[in-house]
Design an enzyme around this catalytic site. Sequence first.
Site, mmCIF file in Angstrom:
data_model
loop_
_atom_site.group_PDB
_atom_site.id
_atom_site.type_symbol
_atom_site.label_atom_id
_atom_site.label_comp_id
_atom_site.label_asym_id
_atom_site.label_seq_id
_atom_site.Cartn_x
_atom_site.Cartn_y
_atom_site.Cartn_z
ATOM 1 N N ARG A 90 4.572 -3.103 9.414
ATOM 2 C CA ARG A 90 4.443 -4.550 9.251
ATOM 3 C C ARG A 90 3.931 -5.168 10.555
ATOM 4 O O ARG A 90 4.354 -4.782 11.647
ATOM 5 C CB ARG A 90 5.827 -5.123 8.924
ATOM 6 C CG ARG A 90 5.878 -6.612 8.651
ATOM 7 C CD ARG A 90 5.313 -6.948 7.321
ATOM 8 N NE ARG A 90 5.660 -8.288 6.864
ATOM 9 C CZ ARG A 90 5.035 -8.873 5.844
ATOM 10 N NH1 ARG A 90 4.065 -8.263 5.189
ATOM 11 N NH2 ARG A 90 5.387 -10.077 5.451
ATOM 12 N N THR A 390 -3.335 -8.163 -1.997
ATOM 13 C CA THR A 390 -2.793 -6.932 -1.396
ATOM 14 C C THR A 390 -3.141 -5.777 -2.325
ATOM 15 O O THR A 390 -3.810 -5.970 -3.338
ATOM 16 C CB THR A 390 -1.273 -7.080 -1.182
ATOM 17 O OG1 THR A 390 -1.058 -8.161 -0.292
ATOM 18 C CG2 THR A 390 -0.585 -5.848 -0.659
HETATM 19 N N1 GLU Z 1 2.176 -11.072 2.713
HETATM 20 C C1 GLU Z 1 2.628 -10.516 1.488
HETATM 21 C C2 GLU Z 1 3.991 -9.865 1.635
HETATM 22 O O1 GLU Z 1 4.202 -9.170 2.555
HETATM 23 C C3 GLU Z 1 1.674 -9.476 1.061
HETATM 24 C C4 GLU Z 1 1.870 -9.136 -0.340
HETATM 25 C C5 GLU Z 1 0.953 -9.924 -1.219
HETATM 26 O O2 GLU Z 1 0.591 -11.045 -0.895
HETATM 27 O O3 GLU Z 1 0.618 -9.379 -2.242
HETATM 28 O O4 GLU Z 1 4.835 -10.033 0.827
#
Ligand code: GLU
Length: 593
Positions: A90, A390
Amino acid sequence: MNRIARWLILCLLSSPVLAASPDGVVAVSQPAAAAAGARILAQGGNAIDAAAAVQFALNVVEPQSSGIGGGGFMLVHLAKTGETFFVDSRERAPAAASAGMFAPDGLPMEFQKASTSGLAVGVPGTLRGIDTALTRWGTMKLAATLAPAIELAEHGFRVNRFLAVDIANDDGRTQLQPETAATFRPGGVPLAEGDWLVQPDLAKTLKLIASKGPDAFYRGPIARAIVQAQQRARSELGEAGRGRMTLADLAQYRVAIRPPLIGHYRGWTLAGMPPPSSGGLTTLEILKLLEHFPLGDAAQGYGFGSPKTLHVMIEAMRLAFADRAVWIGDDEAAPVPQRALLNPEYLAARAALIETDRRMDTPQAGDPTPWDASAVRPKPSRTREESLHTTHFAIVDRWGNMVSYTTTIEYTWGSGITVPGYGFLLNNELTDFNFLPSADAADGNPGANDVAPYKRPRSSMAPMLLLKNGQAVAAYGSPGGATIINSVLNVTLNLIDHGMTMQQAIDAPRLSVTQATGKVSCEGGQAFMQPHFSIATQDALREMGHAGLGDAGTDGCQDAIGSVQAVVIDPATGAHRGAADRRREGTVIRVGQ
Ligand code: GLU
């Protein structure tokens, strides 16, 4: 035709969406990236080697979703020892980050402006994460796993429908910075499906990493270019939008190897991602609330897609998301009462709030502190609708090692900032933090998800491993912001309560609620989403008071939620299978002998 393209054609000709094999299987949202992973398995690599190749290839062919400018969570299950680990790569806040940086005048910045500024860029972790995983469990050199991606970047590939759609509907993000526009809108014209995309700068970067290792990125010329890019990128916020990352932040980036969060559901075991993601904890909390109801029993009015089943799912989601908003953040910065949130007595009290024939009023977060003396009660923090992008992929190799990897640059196109001369996008992950700080020394509020130096923003990503009698049987996950949790939940219920195969479980329409207030989102717009949630079922939910479904008598289930990729080991035969999601261009490739 390059090697990847030849591979791809061969594999697509030979492979349906669902494939079975005693050997390796990859399931990826994009065919050329799936082919990259399959090639590594065919060369004798294991699941971890193949995962590295898939991630690097995705950086080239699905650049809007993930890449070396971002971060993610890689679940690794080792067949030999039965151990499961999470590689937490992360993004982290830079040393100069501060709690109020997204609200300099006491008011939260507008999301679009903040998320396209250098300020939003977290210290990227993906490359360190992959290198760490390869060093611990891989069999190949980093350079070998980069080879397919280098070919795709250097020789090019055909833009698929999903990339073209994301360029066309980019929220302005491929237009803000000249380097991003030059790649995806050459001459001002957005790339369309079927266009050929060559990325020489990205090829150069990947080659540099192949020859010099990850330090070229974290300490060398690429590091200098990243720091400059996030400090100087054009931002609608002016000075306030300037990135705070320094060379020292990149040099100091560390991944964490985390043990899984273990939960049990109707005799099955789940190994999920712990904080800083809410993914594992909130999915397990919803499952444990639902264990109080016989979801699989049609004779009692439950069963897949019945109003009663959907109603209790909605209510359990609302309760767990109320808890998530208050209690979950980076556990290293502010301890999360993980065990208390999964304590059976706490969960029984929460489940008792669910009435089977009536929608409850908006629930508050529960108070698990009696089950965890050290927990302090934070205030609810403002939550925003999270983005829907994502990517997720899953791999099993011939030895039975599994990888389930959710990887991201946060929003589609991340910050929109391409590192000049290096051809990759930087994330906007820091906008997953609270914009308004919630910490309060007077009442002991630790500000679970407030910005702080080196801290990781709370995530929803939920790569999952399912086990039966101690044996791993499936690895899966999804993209989709906060809806990730519900996509993983829907698939888990479909497998365990509704007796579906993995492909059926993925195809079936999903239902999602990500706020305690409870706006329902549900699927049905595409023919493969079977069995459909009927209008009569939707009307029954409307009559119970559920919102978000539109007018009575209409079909309000038209959304697309997530993109689940999965691999399965059949406990009876030991056969390996894959299943992929038609919501994007999900592709399964088996690598047989
Ligand atoms: N920033 C999002 C998270 O970590 C990424 C996942 C997404 O947006 O699909 O939950």
